[in-house]
Write a protein that holds these residues in place. Structure first.
Motif, mmCIF file in Angstrom:
data_model
loop_
_atom_site.group_PDB
_atom_site.id
_atom_site.type_symbol
_atom_site.label_atom_id
_atom_site.label_comp_id
_atom_site.label_asym_id
_atom_site.label_seq_id
_atom_site.Cartn_x
_atom_site.Cartn_y
_atom_site.Cartn_z
ATOM 1 N N TYR A 134 0.688 -1.338 0.079
ATOM 2 C CA TYR A 134 -0.002 0.101 -0.040
ATOM 3 C C TYR A 134 0.870 1.459 0.121
ATOM 4 C CZ TYR A 134 -4.140 -2.841 0.964
ATOM 5 O OH TYR A 134 -5.127 -3.960 0.699
ATOM 6 N N LEU A 135 1.914 1.251 0.778
ATOM 7 C CA LEU A 135 2.908 2.454 0.802
ATOM 8 C C LEU A 135 3.333 2.586 -0.554
ATOM 9 C CD1 LEU A 135 4.574 1.947 4.370
ATOM 10 C CD2 LEU A 135 2.650 3.523 3.628
ATOM 11 N N SER A 136 3.762 1.517 -1.422
ATOM 12 C CA SER A 136 4.579 1.883 -2.692
ATOM 13 C C SER A 136 3.640 2.217 -3.592
ATOM 14 C CB SER A 136 5.060 0.496 -3.075
ATOM 15 O OG SER A 136 3.995 -0.726 -3.451
ATOM 16 N N LEU A 137 2.215 2.099 -3.472
ATOM 17 C CA LEU A 137 1.099 2.419 -4.420
ATOM 18 C C LEU A 137 0.680 4.057 -4.008
ATOM 19 C CD1 LEU A 137 -0.897 -0.742 -4.622
ATOM 20 C CD2 LEU A 137 0.248 0.209 -6.551
ATOM 21 N N GLY A 138 1.309 4.503 -3.121
ATOM 22 C CA GLY A 138 0.882 6.015 -2.648
ATOM 23 C C GLY A 138 -0.025 6.215 -1.667
ATOM 24 N N PHE A 139 -0.398 5.062 -0.815
ATOM 25 C CA PHE A 139 -1.179 5.236 0.266
ATOM 26 C C PHE A 139 -0.356 6.038 1.550
ATOM 27 C CE2 PHE A 139 -3.866 2.315 -1.976
ATOM 28 C CZ PHE A 139 -5.304 2.572 -1.748
ATOM 29 N N GLU A 140 -0.910 6.892 2.331
ATOM 30 C CA GLU A 140 -0.127 7.523 3.035
ATOM 31 C C GLU A 140 -0.778 7.398 4.488
ATOM 32 O OE1 GLU A 140 0.519 11.683 2.440
ATOM 33 O OE2 GLU A 140 1.886 10.903 0.460
ATOM 34 N N PRO A 141 -0.122 6.840 5.718
ATOM 35 C CA PRO A 141 -0.912 6.709 6.975
ATOM 36 C C PRO A 141 -1.559 8.225 7.336
ATOM 37 C CG PRO A 141 1.299 5.813 6.658
ATOM 38 C CD PRO A 141 1.274 6.461 5.586
ATOM 39 N N THR A 142 -2.790 7.959 7.857
ATOM 40 C CA THR A 142 -3.304 9.200 8.162
ATOM 41 C C THR A 142 -3.089 9.576 9.731
ATOM 42 O OG1 THR A 142 -5.222 8.074 8.914
ATOM 43 C CG2 THR A 142 -5.182 8.755 6.422
ATOM 44 N N GLY A 143 -2.643 8.641 10.619
ATOM 45 C CA GLY A 143 -2.198 9.072 11.920
ATOM 46 C C GLY A 143 -3.409 8.328 12.708
ATOM 47 N N ALA A 144 -4.493 7.837 12.070
ATOM 48 C CA ALA A 144 -5.593 7.096 12.912
ATOM 49 C C ALA A 144 -5.344 5.919 12.654
ATOM 50 C CB ALA A 144 -6.993 7.274 11.895
ATOM 51 N N VAL A 145 -5.815 5.087 13.968
ATOM 52 C CA VAL A 145 -5.645 3.544 14.024
ATOM 53 C C VAL A 145 -6.958 3.057 14.611
ATOM 54 C CG1 VAL A 145 -4.412 1.626 15.405
ATOM 55 C CG2 VAL A 145 -3.290 3.842 14.753
ATOM 56 N N GLU A 146 -7.470 2.325 13.829
ATOM 57 C CA GLU A 146 -9.038 1.471 14.087
ATOM 58 C C GLU A 146 -8.667 0.158 14.177
ATOM 59 O OE1 GLU A 146 -11.412 2.610 11.081
ATOM 60 O OE2 GLU A 146 -11.282 5.207 11.365
#
Length: 364
Positions: free
Chosen positions: A342-354
């Motif tokens: 996911y990181l390599s595809l451009g998803f960036e962590p929002t800081g939220a953890v669910e």
């Protein structure tokens, strides 16, 4: 003939071939020698190595010497209650990296394997390479019908070795293992059982490994739903993604989100005409205006072929046509996690953890 007089498979002896050294790309698997005592003693006293194993620490040098002597007392691999010890060396340096244990039952018709490697040898695929070579010898030279292994449910490293050589999770037995400690205490735990038949092993050995020429997302209907239901990850990966049965149940009867119904967009992943995976997206609604990549599963026989990446790229293209601002997804961190994908595809962590999952967002 009385029932007690009927011969059983346990009583019909089969010749077991002598174990000769096996060379792999990096390793030498050889019968144990008296000179292996100190290495065995050191490995069995390492806290990380012994944490989930069947011996208690401290493990004495006399214990190691007695074990090796008992193995050398047999002329080869004993079919029955005895275990056979195999030392694993680095072919290029001669350094001992660990050992394998082999237990033949049903007069040599079934094999149980164990593996123990020094801390310095871990993380390099050494245990997988050695265990795969021994399993191949069991099937091809001994002619066993089944190879199995047991491990503690928390022993993720051993679990992943079993999966990487082609074994399938068969069950979770409760309160089935007991360890007597030197101080007189007794420890109880569960066990996970992994195994593969010869047919399983052949399917794993011959599985496709090339990048597919064509990946498509296809609708799920009456003609293919049973095939979709049979798609499965490794058992250890179920902490990252639900089974296809659970996912389809969620798609059929999803739990509302903040009072709004969820509509699931589910597709099977097809690679060169064969169904190999599953993905599902929660369509945007008034409470969640962004699409949510809800599930991504690639069957265990088709992983490491670039299928997951291409499937996510296709679903990103699909969602762009919905005119939504972004896609969200989430992942559980840890070894084997889809996080790097996911990181390599451009998803960036929002800081939220669910629910223990890191939330990531891709702006479209």
């Amino acid at each position: 003939m009385a029932a007690d007089d009927v011969p059983t498979s346990r009583s019909v002896s089969r010749p077991v071939p002598r174990f000769e050294p096996i060379e792999t790309e990096r390793l030498l698997l050889r019968p144990v020698r008296e000179s292996d005592v100190d290495g065995l003693w050191e490995r069995r006293n390492d806290p990380a190595t012994s944490a989930y194993q069947a011996w208690a620490v401290p493990y004495s040098r006399d214990d190691a010497a007695t074990l090796i002597a008992s193995i050398l007392a047999h002329d080869g691999v004993p079919p029955g209650d005895g275990w056979f010890q195999i030392t694993v060396d680095d072919r290029s340096t001669g350094e001992t990296l660990g050992d394998l244990a082999l237990h033949l039952t049903f007069a040599g018709r079934c094999a149980e394997l164990g593996y123990t490697f020094a801390p310095a040898a871990r993380g390099r695929g050494v245990a997988t390479e050695a265990t795969a070579a021994l399993a191949e010898w069991c099937f091809d030279s001994v002619g066993v019908s089944r190879v199995s292994a047991q491990m503690h449910p928390d022993n993720l490293a051993s679990i992943r070795v079993a999966e990487r050589v082609g074994m399938v999770f068969e069950g979770h037995t409760r309160n089935s293992f007991w360890l007597d400690h030197h101080d007189g205490t007794v420890e109880n735990s569960d066990d996970w059982w992994y195994a593969m038949t010869r047919e399983d092993w052949v399917a794993w050995r011959d599985r496709p490994n090339a990048t597919p020429d064509e990946i498509r997302l296809v609708e799920i209907g009456h003609e293919n739903v049973r095939t979709v239901l049979r798609l499965a990850t490794h058992r250890s990966q179920e902490r990252f993604v639900a089974t296809t049965a659970t996912s389809l149940a969620d798609a059929f009867a999803p739990e509302p989100h903040e009072g709004h119904p969820i509509v699931a967009w589910a597709r099977a992943i097809e690679a060169d005409g064969e169904l190999v995976g599953f993905l599902m997206v929660a369509e945007p609604n008034a409470a969640a205006p962004e699409a949510y990549l809800w599930r991504l599963l690639v069957d265990r026989l088709h992983q490491r072929r670039g299928i997951g990446r291409r499937a996510v790229e296709l679903v990103i293209d699909e969602i762009r046509s919905w005119s939504v601002p972004a896609i969200e997804t989430s992942w559980v961190p840890g070894p084997g996690s889809p996080e790097p994908l996911y990181l390599s595809l451009g998803f960036e962590p929002t800081g939220a953890v669910e629910d223990g999952e890191v939330v990531g967002r891709l702006t479209l």
